[in-house]
Motif scaffolding. Structure first.
Motif, PDB file in Angstrom:
ATOM      1  N   ASP A 103      12.776 -30.979 -11.079  1.00  0.00           N
ATOM      2  CA  ASP A 103      12.582 -30.789 -12.528  1.00  0.00           C
ATOM      3  C   ASP A 103      11.767 -29.527 -12.834  1.00  0.00           C
ATOM      4  O   ASP A 103      11.492 -29.221 -13.998  1.00  0.00           O
ATOM      5  N   PRO A 260       7.087 -28.933 -15.254  1.00  0.00           N
ATOM      6  CA  PRO A 260       8.175 -29.701 -15.862  1.00  0.00           C
ATOM      7  C   PRO A 260       8.319 -29.541 -17.367  1.00  0.00           C
ATOM      8  O   PRO A 260       9.430 -29.413 -17.874  1.00  0.00           O
ATOM      9  N   GLU A 261       7.203 -29.490 -18.107  1.00  0.00           N
ATOM     10  CA  GLU A 261       7.374 -29.433 -19.573  1.00  0.00           C
ATOM     11  C   GLU A 261       7.895 -28.065 -20.010  1.00  0.00           C
ATOM     12  O   GLU A 261       8.687 -27.963 -20.955  1.00  0.00           O
ATOM     13  N   ALA A 264      11.590 -28.019 -19.104  1.00  0.00           N
ATOM     14  CA  ALA A 264      12.368 -28.796 -20.083  1.00  0.00           C
ATOM     15  C   ALA A 264      12.593 -27.965 -21.343  1.00  0.00           C
ATOM     16  O   ALA A 264      13.682 -27.993 -21.934  1.00  0.00           O
ATOM     17  N   ARG A 267      15.404 -25.654 -20.569  1.00  0.00           N
ATOM     18  CA  ARG A 267      16.711 -26.345 -20.537  1.00  0.00           C
ATOM     19  C   ARG A 267      17.250 -26.591 -21.943  1.00  0.00           C
ATOM     20  O   ARG A 267      18.437 -26.538 -22.183  1.00  0.00           O
ATOM     21  N   LYS A 268      16.328 -26.854 -22.872  1.00  0.00           N
ATOM     22  CA  LYS A 268      16.744 -27.135 -24.257  1.00  0.00           C
ATOM     23  C   LYS A 268      17.497 -25.965 -24.875  1.00  0.00           C
ATOM     24  O   LYS A 268      18.362 -26.164 -25.713  1.00  0.00           O
TER      25      LYS A 268
END
Ligand SMILES: Cc1ncc(COP(=O)(O)O)c(C=O)c1O
Length: 389
Positions: A103, A260-261, A264, A267-268
């Motif tokens: 991730d 990870p954040e 993410a 990925r958005k």
């Protein structure tokens, strides 16, 4: 109007000529005992009968892709009817290699796309982005296109990223800081400890993107990846590419590593999400290339040797190139860079004059390429001197 039959005939003819061309060139290139073979398909000539164009303007690797990558790509072609299934697998493979969790790795269509994604995530709509000047322009230009405000900080007197000056420009509106290390277009690096300390401090105030497109070329002692800071959870994003040492520039594969954040958030904004981000063929080639360490090491050795020879030539010609830790050498020039690039281009040798007020950038090519470059460079400079009287 071409009919469907015309189109089928055209495609059949194209396939036959492509097959004939491949057969004439002996298909996939064979590795030689001293390293990877010359490319099986040289770039197109400017006109039939004219000498091949020598491409030294985009920091490509002239010795690839590796045969293993080419074989994997050919095998993957028959899966072209399917959407991509291998993105998560390649992210996992990269995570293992980098000592991260899956991730924390985001694959993209080249690292340029990932830099634009970082701009979209943190550099849009009035956000302030701090970057060196000159630098690789992907992230800052995209940020400006989507409403970001870019603060450009000149390099220091040794053509290196001026970390202290950049840090001084980080303010309350700064959301994103972009550092390219080794730097493009100058090829220089900053002190590993200074960069780490900079990232530790600045990432408490903004996301720091460290572009490590050229991470495979420097001597280990002179550069340290910022991936350990990612592991520690600092707000740092490291971007890497398969376009340089892996010689897969045309395949379009890059990856970002982030806590990870932050991963993410990237990925958005990845267009099309994982199934549309990178092609099956590109994923297969990149994965195979990671395993071909002998090819990678041979390319690295050839590049380092070619770089030393290119820098020595430029010094003999009276220039003072800064020490490069990449697959290119920067030629500082306060004037005449654009004209010199045009004169080289007319001789079939392409270099980069993207930052003409600072100088030229010349990629390390094959020995044959470099011989053509040296000859064209000497001739172009002689012509310029004669024209100046
Ligand atoms: C510093 C740097 N970052 C990123 C890129 C983009 O590479 P790619 O999109 O091919 O991965 C380049 C390409 O030359 C580069 O020089």
């Amino acid at each position: 109007m071409p009919t469907p039959l015309d189109r089928r005939r055209f495609l059949a003819r194209s396939a036959a000529s492509a097959a004939a061309l491949l057969a004439a060139r002996g298909g996939l290139a064979q590795a030689t005992p001293e390293g990877p073979a010359a490319p099986a398909s040289p770039p197109p000539s400017p006109a039939s009968g004219a000498p091949r164009v020598v491409r030294l303007g985009q920091n490509e690797n002239p010795w690839g892709p590796s045969d293993a990558a080419k074989r994997a790509a050919v095998e993957a072609v028959s899966s072209g009817n399917r959407y991509v299934w291998g993105v998560a697998e390649l992210e996992k493979k990269l995570a293992v290699l980098e000592g991260l969790s899956p991730d924390q790795v985001v694959l993209g269509s080249g690292s340029h796309a990932l830099l634009c994604m970082a701009a979209a995530a943190w550099g849009a709509s009035g956000a302030e982005v701090v970057t060196a000047d000159p630098t690789y322009p992907g992230l800052p230009l995209y940020a400006e296109a989507i409403g970001g405000r870019v603060v450009r900080v000149p390099l220091d007197g040794s053509f290196r990223t001026d970390l202290a000056a950049m840090e001084a420009r980080v303010g309350p509106a700064t959301r994103l800081v972009y550092v390219c290390n080794p730097a493009n277009p100058t090829g220089t690096v900053v002190e590993p400890a200074a960069l780490r300390a900079f990232c530790e401090r600045v990432s408490a105030r903004a996301v720091v993107v460290v572009d490590e497109a050229y991470r495979d070329y420097p001597d280990a002692a002179r550069v340290a990846s910022l991936v350990p800071l990612v592991k520690e959870g600092a707000r740092v994003v490291v971007t890497c590419t398969f376009s340089k040492l892996h010689a897969l520039a045309g395949f379009r594969v890059g990856y970002a590593m982030a806590p990870p954040e932050l991963a993410a958030a990237l990925r958005k904004v990845r267009m099309g999400g994982a199934p549309l981000a990178v092609s099956n063929v590109a994923v297969a080639a990149a994965s195979a290339s990671l395993d071909d360490t002998a090819f990678l090491e041979a390319c690295r050795r050839r590049t380092v040797a070619g770089r030393a020879a290119l820098a020595a030539f430029l010094r003999d010609e009276g220039f003072a190139p800064p020490p490069s830790e990449t697959n290119f050498v920067f030629v500082p020039m306060t004037s005449g860079a654009a004209e010199l690039a045009r004169a080289l281009d007319a001789k079939g040798v392409r270099v980069s004059a993207r930052d003409p007020k600072h100088g030229l950038r010349v990629t390390v090519g094959t020995e044959e390429d470099m011989a053509r470059f040296r000859e064209a460079f000497r001739e172009a400079r002689k012509a310029a001197r004669e024209a100046a009287g």
